[in-house]
Design a protein around this motif. Structure first.
Motif, PDB file in Angstrom:
ATOM      1  N   LEU A 228       0.821  -1.210   0.000  1.00  0.00           N
ATOM      2  CA  LEU A 228       0.000   0.000   0.000  1.00  0.00           C
ATOM      3  C   LEU A 228       0.854   1.259   0.000  1.00  0.00           C
ATOM      4  O   LEU A 228       0.503   2.265  -0.613  1.00  0.00           O
ATOM      5  CB  LEU A 228      -0.915   0.004   1.227  1.00  0.00           C
ATOM      6  CG  LEU A 228      -2.115  -0.956   1.177  1.00  0.00           C
ATOM      7  CD1 LEU A 228      -2.733  -1.086   2.562  1.00  0.00           C
ATOM      8  CD2 LEU A 228      -3.160  -0.476   0.184  1.00  0.00           C
ATOM      9  N   MET A 234      -4.338  -1.464  -9.123  1.00  0.00           N
ATOM     10  CA  MET A 234      -5.400  -2.353  -8.681  1.00  0.00           C
ATOM     11  C   MET A 234      -4.987  -3.818  -8.783  1.00  0.00           C
ATOM     12  O   MET A 234      -5.243  -4.615  -7.872  1.00  0.00           O
ATOM     13  CB  MET A 234      -6.659  -2.098  -9.518  1.00  0.00           C
ATOM     14  CG  MET A 234      -7.838  -2.980  -9.156  1.00  0.00           C
ATOM     15  SD  MET A 234      -8.483  -2.647  -7.496  1.00  0.00           S
ATOM     16  CE  MET A 234      -9.387  -1.125  -7.807  1.00  0.00           C
ATOM     17  N   LEU A 237      -2.547  -4.798  -5.965  1.00  0.00           N
ATOM     18  CA  LEU A 237      -3.204  -4.845  -4.665  1.00  0.00           C
ATOM     19  C   LEU A 237      -4.118  -6.057  -4.559  1.00  0.00           C
ATOM     20  O   LEU A 237      -4.166  -6.733  -3.522  1.00  0.00           O
ATOM     21  CB  LEU A 237      -3.998  -3.550  -4.452  1.00  0.00           C
ATOM     22  CG  LEU A 237      -4.566  -3.294  -3.056  1.00  0.00           C
ATOM     23  CD1 LEU A 237      -3.501  -3.477  -1.984  1.00  0.00           C
ATOM     24  CD2 LEU A 237      -5.168  -1.900  -2.992  1.00  0.00           C
ATOM     25  N   GLU A 238      -4.847  -6.349  -5.634  1.00  0.00           N
ATOM     26  CA  GLU A 238      -5.681  -7.555  -5.640  1.00  0.00           C
ATOM     27  C   GLU A 238      -4.847  -8.802  -5.399  1.00  0.00           C
ATOM     28  O   GLU A 238      -5.229  -9.687  -4.614  1.00  0.00           O
ATOM     29  CB  GLU A 238      -6.394  -7.684  -6.995  1.00  0.00           C
ATOM     30  CG  GLU A 238      -7.652  -6.870  -7.147  1.00  0.00           C
ATOM     31  CD  GLU A 238      -8.360  -7.210  -8.447  1.00  0.00           C
ATOM     32  OE1 GLU A 238      -9.388  -7.900  -8.387  1.00  0.00           O
ATOM     33  OE2 GLU A 238      -7.868  -6.801  -9.515  1.00  0.00           O
ATOM     34  N   LEU A 241      -3.804  -9.069  -1.734  1.00  0.00           N
ATOM     35  CA  LEU A 241      -4.914  -9.394  -0.845  1.00  0.00           C
ATOM     36  C   LEU A 241      -5.362 -10.841  -1.009  1.00  0.00           C
ATOM     37  O   LEU A 241      -5.764 -11.488  -0.040  1.00  0.00           O
ATOM     38  CB  LEU A 241      -6.089  -8.444  -1.115  1.00  0.00           C
ATOM     39  CG  LEU A 241      -5.927  -7.038  -0.534  1.00  0.00           C
ATOM     40  CD1 LEU A 241      -6.947  -6.082  -1.134  1.00  0.00           C
ATOM     41  CD2 LEU A 241      -6.066  -7.064   0.982  1.00  0.00           C
ATOM     42  N   LEU A 251     -12.042  -6.998   4.882  1.00  0.00           N
ATOM     43  CA  LEU A 251     -12.176  -5.934   3.893  1.00  0.00           C
ATOM     44  C   LEU A 251     -13.570  -5.933   3.275  1.00  0.00           C
ATOM     45  O   LEU A 251     -14.181  -4.873   3.086  1.00  0.00           O
ATOM     46  CB  LEU A 251     -11.114  -6.097   2.800  1.00  0.00           C
ATOM     47  CG  LEU A 251     -11.263  -5.176   1.580  1.00  0.00           C
ATOM     48  CD1 LEU A 251     -11.159  -3.713   1.993  1.00  0.00           C
ATOM     49  CD2 LEU A 251     -10.213  -5.519   0.531  1.00  0.00           C
ATOM     50  N   ARG A 270     -12.269  -6.447  -6.190  1.00  0.00           N
ATOM     51  CA  ARG A 270     -11.982  -5.167  -6.846  1.00  0.00           C
ATOM     52  C   ARG A 270     -12.978  -4.105  -6.390  1.00  0.00           C
ATOM     53  O   ARG A 270     -12.604  -2.966  -6.118  1.00  0.00           O
ATOM     54  CB  ARG A 270     -12.041  -5.342  -8.367  1.00  0.00           C
ATOM     55  CG  ARG A 270     -11.751  -4.066  -9.140  1.00  0.00           C
ATOM     56  CD  ARG A 270     -11.486  -4.370 -10.589  1.00  0.00           C
ATOM     57  NE  ARG A 270     -10.216  -5.069 -10.748  1.00  0.00           N
ATOM     58  CZ  ARG A 270      -9.329  -4.784 -11.701  1.00  0.00           C
ATOM     59  NH1 ARG A 270      -9.563  -3.819 -12.554  1.00  0.00           N
ATOM     60  NH2 ARG A 270      -8.210  -5.465 -11.790  1.00  0.00           N
ATOM     61  N   ILE A 273     -12.070  -2.976  -2.851  1.00  0.00           N
ATOM     62  CA  ILE A 273     -10.931  -2.055  -2.814  1.00  0.00           C
ATOM     63  C   ILE A 273     -11.381  -0.659  -3.219  1.00  0.00           C
ATOM     64  O   ILE A 273     -11.035   0.344  -2.597  1.00  0.00           O
ATOM     65  CB  ILE A 273      -9.807  -2.550  -3.734  1.00  0.00           C
ATOM     66  CG1 ILE A 273      -9.234  -3.874  -3.210  1.00  0.00           C
ATOM     67  CG2 ILE A 273      -8.698  -1.506  -3.838  1.00  0.00           C
ATOM     68  CD1 ILE A 273      -8.314  -4.574  -4.186  1.00  0.00           C
ATOM     69  N   THR A 278      -7.765   3.139  -0.785  1.00  0.00           N
ATOM     70  CA  THR A 278      -6.475   2.658  -0.277  1.00  0.00           C
ATOM     71  C   THR A 278      -6.080   3.320   1.030  1.00  0.00           C
ATOM     72  O   THR A 278      -5.422   2.710   1.866  1.00  0.00           O
ATOM     73  CB  THR A 278      -5.370   2.875  -1.327  1.00  0.00           C
ATOM     74  OG1 THR A 278      -5.345   4.256  -1.704  1.00  0.00           O
ATOM     75  CG2 THR A 278      -5.610   2.026  -2.563  1.00  0.00           C
ATOM     76  N   LEU A 281      -7.963   1.511   3.713  1.00  0.00           N
ATOM     77  CA  LEU A 281      -7.412   0.161   3.792  1.00  0.00           C
ATOM     78  C   LEU A 281      -6.087   0.167   4.543  1.00  0.00           C
ATOM     79  O   LEU A 281      -5.794  -0.727   5.341  1.00  0.00           O
ATOM     80  CB  LEU A 281      -7.240  -0.405   2.382  1.00  0.00           C
ATOM     81  CG  LEU A 281      -6.737  -1.851   2.271  1.00  0.00           C
ATOM     82  CD1 LEU A 281      -7.618  -2.796   3.070  1.00  0.00           C
ATOM     83  CD2 LEU A 281      -6.703  -2.271   0.810  1.00  0.00           C
TER      84      LEU A 281
END
Length: 432
Positions: A228, A234, A237-238, A241, A251, A270, A273, A278, A281
């Motif tokens: 992060l 995206m 980050l996906e 996670l 989340l 997605r 998020i 972010t 998060l």
């Protein structure tokens, strides 16, 4: 405070249960309209509260992150007790204004700073309830413009004053709640006086809800925070996670809580998020990482307060030294965040930092105090302990730090503390 003196509670065992109490709030026809959420630490229906701040932090963390808002509240609102300290804490912005009413405790001190804070939160969509009112007095009249709902304690109130109290509140357009209604006579009297909502043992005792605690591995949280911090795309980050199912579960709950205001259901990672953002998060990951063995996040934890203030201080100092170097200020912030992570995990700093994808500059600053970041970290630690000679030694070791005079450092310390206390999550809705 020396960072080596901080002690952490033993981590909670995976699978341990968590609990939240709830008591229904009904309208005049007996229909359920809301719940008051209550701290519980076991299946026993008793409140063992030693600290109001900790109790509320547990309630919110468990409702949103572990049991889930839909399971706790259904379509209804939740009333949450708030101390003065928590009103100035990031915990407020984890809650969605449409789902939670902030209930001001009876011992709260009303002054200009509190009135201003409440106005900010009302502008953000929150409603306030004044708790445990027992009489009509100047303090109540001064507080009424700030609140939307007044809860009158039917057990403790002077019943001779109830008609005047109810009339004064209703004249000012406030919703009246009769709490601690224990007999049919109490209910009839409250209805006669014009009360709108009712709560008490006459209707129902609090119910205790429980769920199995999900405990994301702290190593996974460290990796997520590192990702992060690098402003990931995206897809990146996906991917991170998806390696951490426990974090994804929390989340999704957090995102669906946020999505209630948009009247849509978050069903994909997605979407979650995007709905959460972010920045929020990152806050959530930090809360989980720095939570103690009972699942307590938030500013009532002295370690969390220290690390948050230190990170912001380093960021501000870096900006003062290199105003146009955003990468340097970001690295300074991360140096502060990770400078104390070994205390959380009770491991050697080298062992922890080897697991993180941090730059060589940040790693050298934390482990050896090297470079400009290491000098800034040394100044931060010395400033926390009020050690002026150590501050001077760090400044002299790095001529580039001459601009950080005692007056400048005092100003930065104040600004860092204010930043931590005054919340930086106001734009989470925009980020989402």
């Amino acid at each position: 405070m020396p960072h080596s003196s901080l002690k952490r509670a033993a981590p909670a065992k995976h699978g341990q249960s968590v609990y939240v109490g709830r008591q229904p709030i009904l309208d005049g026809d007996g229909a359920l309209v809301a719940y008051e959420l209550l701290f519980r630490d076991s299946p026993d229906n008793r409140a063992r509260i030693h600290d109001d701040v900790q109790a509320t932090a547990h309630v919110v963390a468990r409702t949103i992150g572990e049991i889930g808002v839909p399971a706790v509240l259904g379509p209804h609102q939740g009333f949450v007790n708030m101390s003065r300290e928590l009103l100035f804490d990031d915990i407020v912005h984890i809650m969605q204004p449409q789902r939670f009413v902030l209930e001001l405790l009876e011992n709260i001190t009303f002054d200009e700073s509190l009135f201003k804070r409440c106005a900010q939160l009302r502008n953000a969509g929150f409603r306030f309830a004044l708790d445990d009112v027992v009489k009509l007095d100047d303090a109540l009249l001064a507080a009424l413009p700030t609140v939307d709902i007044v809860k009158v304690d039917f057990l403790a109130a002077d019943h001779g004053q109830l008609p005047a109290l109810a009339a004064a509140v209703k004249r000012r357009g406030k919703l009246l709640v009769a709490e601690k209604v224990e007999t049919h006579h109490d209910l009839l009297r409250a209805r006669h006086l014009g009360f709108d909502l009712f709560q008490g043992y006459f209707f129902a005792r609090p119910q205790v809800l429980s769920a199995r605690r999900e405990s994301p591995a702290r190593g996974s949280l460290l990796r997520l925070m590192a990702v992060l911090a690098g402003e990931p795309g995206m897809r990146e980050l996906e991917a991170e996670l998806k390696r951490n199912p426990d974090i994804v579960v929390q989340l999704m709950r957090l995102a669906n809580s946020s999505a209630q205001a948009r009247r849509r259901r978050v069903s994909s990672l997605r979407d979650a998020i995007a709905a959460t953002g972010t920045r929020q998060l990152m806050h959530w990951a930090q809360l989980l990482l720095y939570a103690d063995g009972s699942g307590l996040p938030w500013r009532s934890d002295p370690l969390l307060q220290l690390v948050g203030t230190r990170a912001r201080f380093l960021e501000l100092a870096a900006e003062a030294l290199r105003p146009a170097d955003e990468a340097f200020s970001d690295a300074a912030f991360m140096t502060g965040i990770f400078s104390l992570v070994h205390v959380v995990l009770d491991m050697q700093p080298t062992e922890i930092l080897d697991k993180l994808h941090l730059s060589a500059e940040i790693r050298a600053a934390i482990l050896a105090g090297e470079g400009p970041l290491g000098a800034l970290l040394g100044i931060a630690r010395a400033a926390e302990q009020g050690d002026a000679p150590a501050i001077d030694a760090s400044r002299h070791a790095q001529p580039s730090l001459d601009a950080l005079t005692p007056a400048v450092l005092a100003k930065l310390q104040f600004e860092a503390a204010a930043w931590f206390a005054q919340h930086r999550m106001d734009q989470d809705e925009d980020d989402a």
